[in-house]
Design an enzyme around this catalytic site. Structure first.
Site, PDB file in Angstrom:
ATOM      1  N   LEU A   1      25.220  -2.177   8.946  1.00  0.00           N
ATOM      2  CA  LEU A   1      26.379  -2.540   7.971  1.00  0.00           C
ATOM      3  C   LEU A   1      27.709  -1.431   7.338  1.00  0.00           C
ATOM      4  O   LEU A   1      26.622  -0.274   7.311  1.00  0.00           O
ATOM      5  CB  LEU A   1      25.396  -3.016   6.371  1.00  0.00           C
ATOM      6  N   ALA A   2      28.511  -1.736   7.582  1.00  0.00           N
ATOM      7  CA  ALA A   2      29.595  -0.278   7.183  1.00  0.00           C
ATOM      8  C   ALA A   2      30.229  -0.658   5.440  1.00  0.00           C
ATOM      9  O   ALA A   2      30.647  -1.145   4.912  1.00  0.00           O
ATOM     10  CB  ALA A   2      30.453  -0.200   8.525  1.00  0.00           C
TER      11      ALA A   2
ATOM     12  N   ARG B   1       0.715  -1.083   0.256  1.00  0.00           N
ATOM     13  CA  ARG B   1       0.279   0.488  -0.104  1.00  0.00           C
ATOM     14  C   ARG B   1       1.029   1.688  -0.303  1.00  0.00           C
ATOM     15  O   ARG B   1       0.467   2.762  -0.519  1.00  0.00           O
ATOM     16  CB  ARG B   1      -0.417   0.171   1.178  1.00  0.00           C
TER      17      ARG B   1
ATOM     18  N   ASP C   1      30.599  -1.299  -3.192  1.00  0.00           N
ATOM     19  CA  ASP C   1      30.295  -0.340  -2.061  1.00  0.00           C
ATOM     20  C   ASP C   1      31.592  -1.200  -1.014  1.00  0.00           C
ATOM     21  O   ASP C   1      30.955  -0.644   0.400  1.00  0.00           O
ATOM     22  CB  ASP C   1      29.112  -0.562  -0.950  1.00  0.00           C
TER      23      ASP C   1
HETATM   24 ZN    ZN Z   1      28.711   3.715  -0.219  1.00  0.00          ZN
END
Ligand code: ZN
Length: 378
Positions: free
Chosen positions: A304-305, A224, A270
């Protein structure tokens, strides 16, 4: 003119072709054709030749981080990822003080000009500081601030030869004006945001065209309230990053997103400075994080890093964990990210006239050889 020829299996034009002869002339790909046997002057390649991998979201590796603001650090990161198959990257910065961000951009700009045995830096990806404190992840909350057209203009002036892709949160003060001001010049990516579906759709209308690590640090899809994830899935043209380490996003979701967004997913690492390093404690700008046995990088509170991923591993995970065919996965690490950076006319494919950025992958997805503009890394 220097000419080399490679002969073997290669990923050309969307499929794997046997007995392919690739001619490299002065760092560029020349003729490509089928040749029954390796000519005497050609190097015979036993494994699979693929286009060099392109990472548009990478912070560090081998103990170094682009936020270190040191030329030596830039060299370490780009050499480490080159050894793991990345031939082109967007050096990614974090939310930091004005002076730290500026010195990071200056060192990236300087180091990107010097030729070395490493990946080519084609772009800078400031990930923040115009993001949401509510979805900051492992970023420095104190450094987050309203968008500033002058600040970005000054950063571009420090690196006029590089492209920019900037992660912003649409709901942050000044972001709309920033996007509308630079939309022809900069790729705007929606990320680290608490925005809802309609805010994200509005940001695409202002000129944003990309989503930073889809699913992570954004509102998820509810039936929704489709959230930022829903806006990415239904948008006609926007692209999105996926961190395919098997930790940030479940393999089933990697698969669903890829199938739902054909030709619109770019695999990214990343990666932070802990990539390629042993388990232990490391720094991410002003935070300390720990790398555990699983390879996960986390702050003390479990956030998370970034990751310890490499592009080679991302490709492998998409095939082995998400169960996708290699022919479908390879463009997500080559052609799509090249298109996002606006360099799709010279990188991301094995085609005549393209830069001879080539990677040789074994059957187990190990990187056995890497060529950047025709020069083999040793
Ligand atoms: Zn990043």
């Amino acid at each position: 003119m220097t000419t080399q020829r490679l002969w073997g299996r290669a990923f050309v034009g969307g499929s794997i072709r046997e007995r392919t002869l690739i001619t490299i002339e002065d760092g560029q790909i020349g003729e490509i054709r089928e040749f029954a046997q390796a000519p005497a002057d050609a190097t015979r390649i036993a494994d699979l030749i693929v286009p060099g991998l392109i990472d548009i979201h990478v912070h560090g590796g081998d103990g170094a981080d682009f936020m270190d603001g040191a030329d030596e650090a830039v060299g370490r990161v780009s050499s480490f990822h080159a050894r793991n198959g990345t031939t082109t990257m967007a050096a990614t910065t974090l939310s930091g003080s004005r002076s730290d961000l500026r010195s990071a951009v200056m060192s990236i700009a300087r180091a990107s000009k010097s030729a070395r045995q490493s990946a080519e830096i084609c772009a800078i990806h400031p990930e923040g500081p115009y993001i949401s404190t509510k979805r900051a992840g492992a970023q420095s909350v104190e450094s987050i601030r309203p968008a500033d057209i002058q600040e970005i203009g000054a950063l571009i002036n420090e690196a006029p030869h590089l492209r920019f892709i900037i992660t912003v949160a649409p709901e942050i003060e000044g972001v709309r004006a920033l996007i509308e001001h630079f939309r022809k010049q900069i790729v705007f990516s929606i990320g680290h945001t608490a925005a809802d579906y309609s805010d994200a759709v509005a940001a695409l209308e202002w000129g944003a065209s990309h989503f930073t690590h889809l699913f992570n640090a954004m509102t998820g899809m509810h039936h929704r309230e489709p959230g930022v994830v829903g806006a990415a899935l239904v948008s006609a043209a926007a692209t999105a990053e996926l961190i395919a380490d098997g930790i940030h996003v479940h393999p089933a979701v990697l698969r669903v997103a890829t199938l739902a967004m054909p030709n619109r997913i770019a695999l990214v690492t990343d990666a932070v400075r802990a990539a390629g390093m042993p388990r232990g404690k490391y720094k991410l700008y002003d935070h300390e994080f720990t790398v555990t046995e699983s390879g996960g990088a986390r702050l003390g509170n479990g956030t998370l890093a970034g990751s310890t991923l490499t592009m080679q591993r991302a490709v492998q995970n998409m095939v082995e964990l998400a169960g996708l065919p290699i022919e479908l996965v390879l463009p997500l690490a080559t052609e799509v990210p090249a298109r996002i950076l606006g360099i799709g006319d010279r990188k991301g494919r094995i085609a005549a006239g393209y830069d001879a950025d080539l990677v040789v992958l074994t059957a187990k997805f190990d990187v056995s050889r890497v060529f950047v503009r025709g020069r083999e890394l040793r």
